[in-house]
Scaffold this active site. Sequence first.
Site, PDB file in Angstrom:
ATOM      1  N   LYS A  37      48.526  13.067  60.843  1.00  0.00           N
ATOM      2  CA  LYS A  37      47.079  13.099  60.633  1.00  0.00           C
ATOM      3  C   LYS A  37      46.837  12.583  59.222  1.00  0.00           C
ATOM      4  CE  LYS A  37      43.162  16.332  60.742  1.00  0.00           C
ATOM      5  NZ  LYS A  37      42.345  15.768  61.797  1.00  0.00           N
TER       6      LYS A  37
ATOM      7  N   HIS B 145      32.265   8.280  62.287  1.00  0.00           N
ATOM      8  CA  HIS B 145      33.034   8.717  61.115  1.00  0.00           C
ATOM      9  C   HIS B 145      33.478   7.536  60.239  1.00  0.00           C
ATOM     10  CE1 HIS B 145      32.817  12.408  63.202  1.00  0.00           C
ATOM     11  NE2 HIS B 145      33.899  12.298  63.939  1.00  0.00           N
TER      12      HIS B 145
ATOM     13  N   ASP C 278      33.762   7.134  69.880  1.00  0.00           N
ATOM     14  CA  ASP C 278      33.976   8.527  69.490  1.00  0.00           C
ATOM     15  C   ASP C 278      34.242   8.667  67.985  1.00  0.00           C
ATOM     16  OD1 ASP C 278      34.414  11.333  70.109  1.00  0.00           O
ATOM     17  OD2 ASP C 278      36.551  10.973  69.797  1.00  0.00           O
TER      18      ASP C 278
HETATM   19  C1  BG6 Z   1      35.506  14.308  66.552  1.00  0.00           C
HETATM   20  C2  BG6 Z   1      36.009  13.483  67.713  1.00  0.00           C
HETATM   21  O1  BG6 Z   1      34.225  13.875  66.155  1.00  0.00           O
HETATM   22  O2  BG6 Z   1      36.401  14.159  65.447  1.00  0.00           O
HETATM   23  C3  BG6 Z   1      37.419  13.883  68.083  1.00  0.00           C
HETATM   24  O3  BG6 Z   1      35.134  13.666  68.815  1.00  0.00           O
HETATM   25  C4  BG6 Z   1      38.337  13.819  66.883  1.00  0.00           C
HETATM   26  O4  BG6 Z   1      37.917  13.047  69.121  1.00  0.00           O
HETATM   27  C5  BG6 Z   1      37.716  14.612  65.715  1.00  0.00           C
HETATM   28  O5  BG6 Z   1      39.603  14.345  67.237  1.00  0.00           O
HETATM   29  C6  BG6 Z   1      38.529  14.412  64.444  1.00  0.00           C
HETATM   30  O6  BG6 Z   1      38.010  15.255  63.433  1.00  0.00           O
HETATM   31  P1  BG6 Z   1      38.916  15.722  62.205  1.00  0.00           P
HETATM   32  O7  BG6 Z   1      37.982  16.509  61.340  1.00  0.00           O
HETATM   33  O8  BG6 Z   1      40.031  16.541  62.787  1.00  0.00           O
HETATM   34  O9  BG6 Z   1      39.427  14.473  61.560  1.00  0.00           O
END
Ligand code: BG6
Length: 489
Positions: free
Chosen positions: A343, A238, A233
Amino acid sequence: MNLAEQACNIVFFGAMGDLTQRKLLPALYQLDSANLLPEDSQIFGLARDTSHEKAITKTEENLRKFIPEAEQSTSQLASFLDKIKFISFDFGDKNGYIELCGQLDQNPDSIRLFYYSTPASIYGQISENLDASGCLTPDSRVVLEKPIGHSFESSLEVNSAVAKHFDESQIYRIDHYLGKETVQNLIALRFANNLFGSQWNQNFISHIEITVAEKVGIEGRWGYFDKYGQLRDMLQNHLLQLLCLVAMDPPSDLSADAIRNEKVKVLKTLKTITDEMVDTHLVHGQYSAGAIGGQAVPGYLEEDGANTESSTETFVAIKAEVQNWRWAGVPFYIRTGKRMPEKLTQITVHFRQQPHYIFDPEQRALAENTLSIKVQPDEGISLQILSKDQGLNSGMKLQKAPLHLSFSDAFSMERVPDAYERLLLEAIKGNQNLFVRSDEIEHAWKWCDQIISHLEKMETPLAYPAGSWGPEKSYDMIAADKRQWHEQN
Ligand code: BG6
């Protein structure tokens, strides 16, 4: 003709789903408010078993929930909602596509942007039906949400099913991290500043950390998440995109293919994790009950809808190596997890110490420069510099102090646009720079597949309490190289 000025029909498949409602429609609202949508744009929302009236009421409610209050205006909302038409749609019913086609702007110059916010398993079917019903024009584009497949093999199936109907130049594969301001800034930081460009290799850099920590848990998506886990995921897309942008060689120009070619080279040189390396290079974990910001939160297996036997990982840490001249011997420690204390998406580059050290031996460990690139929150860059401690009595004591650049202070932006605003706008303009090419997806899966096969053979993931930075073993992994994770902002 300026492409962005062509009228645009934007069609969302899966219009009542979480992503469209939480992210995509709010992003389009912002573009509309900033007059960035081409004039005469129309938005179509396709979803099973809904009526226009029901869907529009729900959408208005969600726009009010997900757009910050200060950025809402009642008249702007009304004018935006006027542009949307919801259609009850069965993705397998060919007649529905013919009807849809009749409702789209028939001007041959207009853009058709089809956004698939559905499971990737039906991307092929939707593409085939769009094509067969005559919906596709030369200026049609398709936006594909991640994850594209579940493995290398399944990503090939998805990519080739879509490629039968769209040319690669019409396909926009989303990795929303590429739309984030600071991720884009990595290119400027590395390739516009000789100060960094000249030092960006194994002669000057000892190691690099990439942390993508999430405070959230599963957010009501247990069924989806449990099939994927944090590696598929988050890491397959990412984190590997961040790693590519940090590690790639300079592209010859800023064109989409020049950048993508360099990223693919990095993915191809990632070292395979062999059975012998598993214990020292790979850690996976699953959060147990704990507390975040003083609030008790349940463990992964206690979340709503959980299968209590699940061994899906919610945390993964890997010591990765890029095997080329630039990075030989420089580990990339990468980790990502859910339910961490805060975060934080941050890349930390650790520069090597000077070859000969002349200061207090006790301060030796301090004597390295680190560059932290904060992707979110509080986007900015901080370079830790060593200087002499101030005062008459301090002798030649060293102290570390940051040179800090906060993007919001430096560039007085009223608001940082959401990644999806940028990505939707670029897709409308026909600019593929921020989207992922099929071979990037495939090479990323190839590297992840071998890690997944190790995870499948390993014991259940290590428990870590919600609100911590992951299993102890992830600290041991980096400590074995006499290093530690950099957690300060
Ligand atoms: C998404 C995932 O691609 O990115 C999620 O599927 C995750 O599980 C999210 O929470 C996180 O994105 P950001 O922009 O909040 O870091």
